[in-house]
Design an enzyme around this catalytic site. Structure first.
Site, PDB file in Angstrom:
ATOM      1  N   TRP A  35       0.810  -1.216   0.000  1.00  0.00           N
ATOM      2  CA  TRP A  35       0.000   0.000   0.000  1.00  0.00           C
ATOM      3  C   TRP A  35       0.846   1.269   0.000  1.00  0.00           C
ATOM      4  O   TRP A  35       1.840   1.381   0.717  1.00  0.00           O
ATOM      5  CB  TRP A  35      -0.889   0.001   1.242  1.00  0.00           C
ATOM      6  CG  TRP A  35      -1.644   1.278   1.467  1.00  0.00           C
ATOM      7  CD1 TRP A  35      -1.191   2.407   2.097  1.00  0.00           C
ATOM      8  CD2 TRP A  35      -2.979   1.570   1.059  1.00  0.00           C
ATOM      9  NE1 TRP A  35      -2.163   3.377   2.111  1.00  0.00           N
ATOM     10  CE2 TRP A  35      -3.277   2.885   1.477  1.00  0.00           C
ATOM     11  CE3 TRP A  35      -3.965   0.840   0.395  1.00  0.00           C
ATOM     12  CZ2 TRP A  35      -4.508   3.495   1.245  1.00  0.00           C
ATOM     13  CZ3 TRP A  35      -5.194   1.439   0.166  1.00  0.00           C
ATOM     14  CH2 TRP A  35      -5.456   2.750   0.582  1.00  0.00           C
ATOM     15  N   MET A  36       0.401   2.270  -0.781  1.00  0.00           N
ATOM     16  CA  MET A  36       0.973   3.618  -0.790  1.00  0.00           C
ATOM     17  C   MET A  36      -0.158   4.632  -0.734  1.00  0.00           C
ATOM     18  O   MET A  36      -1.181   4.467  -1.386  1.00  0.00           O
ATOM     19  CB  MET A  36       1.776   3.843  -2.076  1.00  0.00           C
ATOM     20  CG  MET A  36       2.059   5.322  -2.408  1.00  0.00           C
ATOM     21  SD  MET A  36       2.549   5.591  -4.135  1.00  0.00           S
ATOM     22  CE  MET A  36       4.299   5.206  -4.032  1.00  0.00           C
ATOM     23  N   ASP A  38      -0.272   9.152   0.755  1.00  0.00           N
ATOM     24  CA  ASP A  38       0.273  10.505   0.625  1.00  0.00           C
ATOM     25  C   ASP A  38       1.769  10.559   0.321  1.00  0.00           C
ATOM     26  O   ASP A  38       2.570   9.868   0.962  1.00  0.00           O
ATOM     27  CB  ASP A  38       0.092  11.278   1.933  1.00  0.00           C
ATOM     28  CG  ASP A  38      -1.333  11.342   2.412  1.00  0.00           C
ATOM     29  OD1 ASP A  38      -2.225  10.825   1.725  1.00  0.00           O
ATOM     30  OD2 ASP A  38      -1.558  11.904   3.492  1.00  0.00           O
ATOM     31  N   TRP A  62      -4.387  -0.326   3.926  1.00  0.00           N
ATOM     32  CA  TRP A  62      -3.893   0.741   4.795  1.00  0.00           C
ATOM     33  C   TRP A  62      -3.571   0.192   6.178  1.00  0.00           C
ATOM     34  O   TRP A  62      -4.336  -0.584   6.743  1.00  0.00           O
ATOM     35  CB  TRP A  62      -4.947   1.846   4.890  1.00  0.00           C
ATOM     36  CG  TRP A  62      -4.518   3.035   5.686  1.00  0.00           C
ATOM     37  CD1 TRP A  62      -3.902   4.148   5.206  1.00  0.00           C
ATOM     38  CD2 TRP A  62      -4.669   3.233   7.094  1.00  0.00           C
ATOM     39  NE1 TRP A  62      -3.648   5.031   6.229  1.00  0.00           N
ATOM     40  CE2 TRP A  62      -4.114   4.506   7.405  1.00  0.00           C
ATOM     41  CE3 TRP A  62      -5.204   2.475   8.135  1.00  0.00           C
ATOM     42  CZ2 TRP A  62      -4.095   5.016   8.691  1.00  0.00           C
ATOM     43  CZ3 TRP A  62      -5.184   2.988   9.415  1.00  0.00           C
ATOM     44  CH2 TRP A  62      -4.644   4.246   9.694  1.00  0.00           C
ATOM     45  N   SER A  95       2.010  11.513   7.826  1.00  0.00           N
ATOM     46  CA  SER A  95       2.550  12.408   6.797  1.00  0.00           C
ATOM     47  C   SER A  95       3.368  13.550   7.383  1.00  0.00           C
ATOM     48  O   SER A  95       3.196  13.947   8.532  1.00  0.00           O
ATOM     49  CB  SER A  95       1.415  12.974   5.954  1.00  0.00           C
ATOM     50  OG  SER A  95       0.805  11.951   5.198  1.00  0.00           O
ATOM     51  N   ARG A 160      -1.874  17.132  12.615  1.00  0.00           N
ATOM     52  CA  ARG A 160      -1.009  16.331  11.747  1.00  0.00           C
ATOM     53  C   ARG A 160      -0.572  17.071  10.474  1.00  0.00           C
ATOM     54  O   ARG A 160      -0.956  18.184  10.204  1.00  0.00           O
ATOM     55  CB  ARG A 160      -1.718  15.038  11.353  1.00  0.00           C
ATOM     56  CG  ARG A 160      -3.072  15.181  10.654  1.00  0.00           C
ATOM     57  CD  ARG A 160      -3.605  13.774  10.387  1.00  0.00           C
ATOM     58  NE  ARG A 160      -4.930  13.742   9.795  1.00  0.00           N
ATOM     59  CZ  ARG A 160      -6.061  13.662  10.470  1.00  0.00           C
ATOM     60  NH1 ARG A 160      -6.028  13.656  11.790  1.00  0.00           N
ATOM     61  NH2 ARG A 160      -7.225  13.601   9.854  1.00  0.00           N
TER      62      ARG A 160
END
Length: 491
Positions: A35-36, A38, A62, A95, A160
């Protein structure tokens, strides 16, 4: 970065599928497997572009959020490296951004080489989110967490996505600026620091959105316009509300920044950056050559990202886009100022022309990867339709409508089960121009479709899951056109 306090489960399984596997893109960054989402820590170091990204080392769903890592010299050919900052038993690595700490203001360097410092959101098992550091002393290749983490903690569950940059204008000495979000409270928070470790509150930006959505992944950048410096706030928003048929999107806001506060330009409001369904979390590179503002975004949508039929990977980045400001084309009726996105295109494309006469359908074989450059004569309200096909199935139709001066992208539901109810969609964007000719570029790279009109002032990005034989385009309508097909030998 979507928070685990939303309804997003942590998944290590491949997830549901909405069709047979689509081939891997050639020009877009994808992980070898898993999974990828941001893009994170985009930074240019010694002639090399480093792209970090939200990554699950354990599966195609995810979860286990870590920073994956890839490098490129041309932004189109990527080499994946080992995981840069892995998750731990008590921390997921959400992120953030990375900067070259010229002069070692942080004191985290080795006294020989300027360190590269990553600023990321540490999401801990107590469900809090705070900002933390990691340092690379070998120009971005390997990373070590800072022993004094976290460096900025508000005791919040939704604080975040820090984006940090060096600011040298206004009053006082040069300093670091951070923009981050309180996602649920709908606030972009601005902090400053002399050393990347100690942060001072400056202000917040909270001009409301049209809809109640999570705010994520801010970026604050300066761009020249008419010889003056202007500032643009980039922001990604997302909603889990089934009634919100967009899901994920990006917006931008024009204003000015004095090192403390971002102030909207008179009469300005949030505007969509990409008019398609599949562009999110776009941020810009630090230290890009010649001061260029180069952006990567995640080409998916949280409403159905877990269901896309790619394997053994899931997730892809957009083409790199160079951002600039331009006075709007008065003929397009928009007025004001446009944020222009110019794609970084492969070198060595070989072009072949296809002339399309009015009322005479034509077919164009593209392959898995290619570019369509279309110039159509839409005088008198004529139309041109391009059906993007995989075999005999029409995956999407792009219509250039001379009457409305719009491009219409119509994506029906793909074959297979488990299709999210919002995947079928129709999206529109202006064509601009002089009322007669319309010019459009369409990039097709496996399942990724990016369309640029109005010389980059109108952009839309979509997924459409082509089969292994690649794209075949059927062109029809009452408009005449010339279609140029560009391809490389990299397929």
């Amino acid at each position: 970065m979507e928070s685990p306090t939303t309804d997003a489960p942590e998944l290590d399984s491949p997830g549901d599928r909405i069709g047979p596997p689509s081939p891997r893109p050639v020009w877009h960054l994808t992980p070898e497997r898993n999974w990828m989402n941001d893009p994170n820590g985009l930074v240019h170091v010694d002639g090399v572009f480093h792209a970090f990204f939200q990554y699950n080392p354990g599966g195609a769903g995810w979860g286990n959020m870590s920073w994956g890592h890839a490098v490129s010299e041309d932004l189109l050919t990527w080499r994946e490296l080992d995981v840069a900052i892995p998750f731990t038993d008590n921390e997921q690595v959400y992120s953030g951004s990375a900067v070259i700490d010229h002069g070692n203001t942080s004191g985290l360097g080795d006294g020989v080489t300027d360190p590269v410092v990553a600023i990321y959101t540490a999401a801990t098992t107590d469900r809090l989110q705070a900002q933390a550091l990691a340092v690379s002393r070998d120009r971005g290749m390997t990373w070590e967490r800072y022993a004094g983490n976290p460096v900025l903690d508000r005791g919040s569950r939704e604080f975040r996505d820090p984006k940090v940059f060096r600011y040298s204008g206004g009053d006082g000495p040069a300093r670091w600026i951070m923009v981050a979000v309180e996602a649920v409270a709908h606030e972009v928070l601005i902090y400053s620091s002399e050393n990347l470790r100690d942060w001072t509150w400056e202000s917040k930006f909270d001009v409301p959105m049209p809809l109640d959505e999570l705010w994520e992944c801010p970026d604050l950048i300066s761009l020249p316009l008419d010889g003056e410096e202007r500032w643009v706030m980039l922001l990604s928003t997302h909603s889990h509300d089934p009634a919100n048929t967009q899901g994920s999107r990006m917006r931008w806001f024009l204003g000015d920044f004095d090192g403390h506060r971002f102030v909207p330009a008179p009469g300005e409001q949030w505007r969509l950056l990409d008019l398609g369904r599949d562009f999110y979390a776009g941020v810009t590179f630090a230290d890009a050559p010649d001061g260029r503002r180069l952006m990567l975004g995640w080409m998916s949508n949280w409403q159905y990202a877990r269901e896309v039929p790619t394997e053994p990977f899931r997730g892809a980045m957009s083409l790199p886009r160079e951002l600039s400001l331009r006075r709007a084309d008065a003929r397009a009726g928009s007025g004001g100022i446009d944020l222009v996105q110019t794609p970084v295109v492969p070198e060595g494309l070989e072009w072949r022309p296809v002339d399309v006469a009015a009322h005479e359908p034509a077919e164009v074989e593209v392959g898995v990867t290619g570019v369509l450059s279309v110039e159509a004569d839409l005088a008198g309200g004529r139309t041109l339709a391009l059906e993007l096909c995989s075999g005999d199935e029409v995956l999407a139709t792009v219509t250039l409508d001379g009457a409305s001066r719009e491009l219409v992208f119509d994506r029906p539901a793909p074959g297979g089960e488990g299709v999210h109810e919002t995947f079928p969609s129709v999206r529109r964007m202006p064509l601009g121009g002089d009322g007669r000719l319309a010019s459009v570029q369409i990039f097709l790279d496996a399942h990724l479709v990016e369309i640029f009109a109005c010389d980059g002032a109108a952009v839309m990005s979509h997924q459409a899951f082509v089969g292994a034989d690649g794209w075949r385009v059927r062109v029809a309508g009452d408009a005449s056109a010339q279609v140029m097909v560009g391809a490389t030998d990299t397929e």
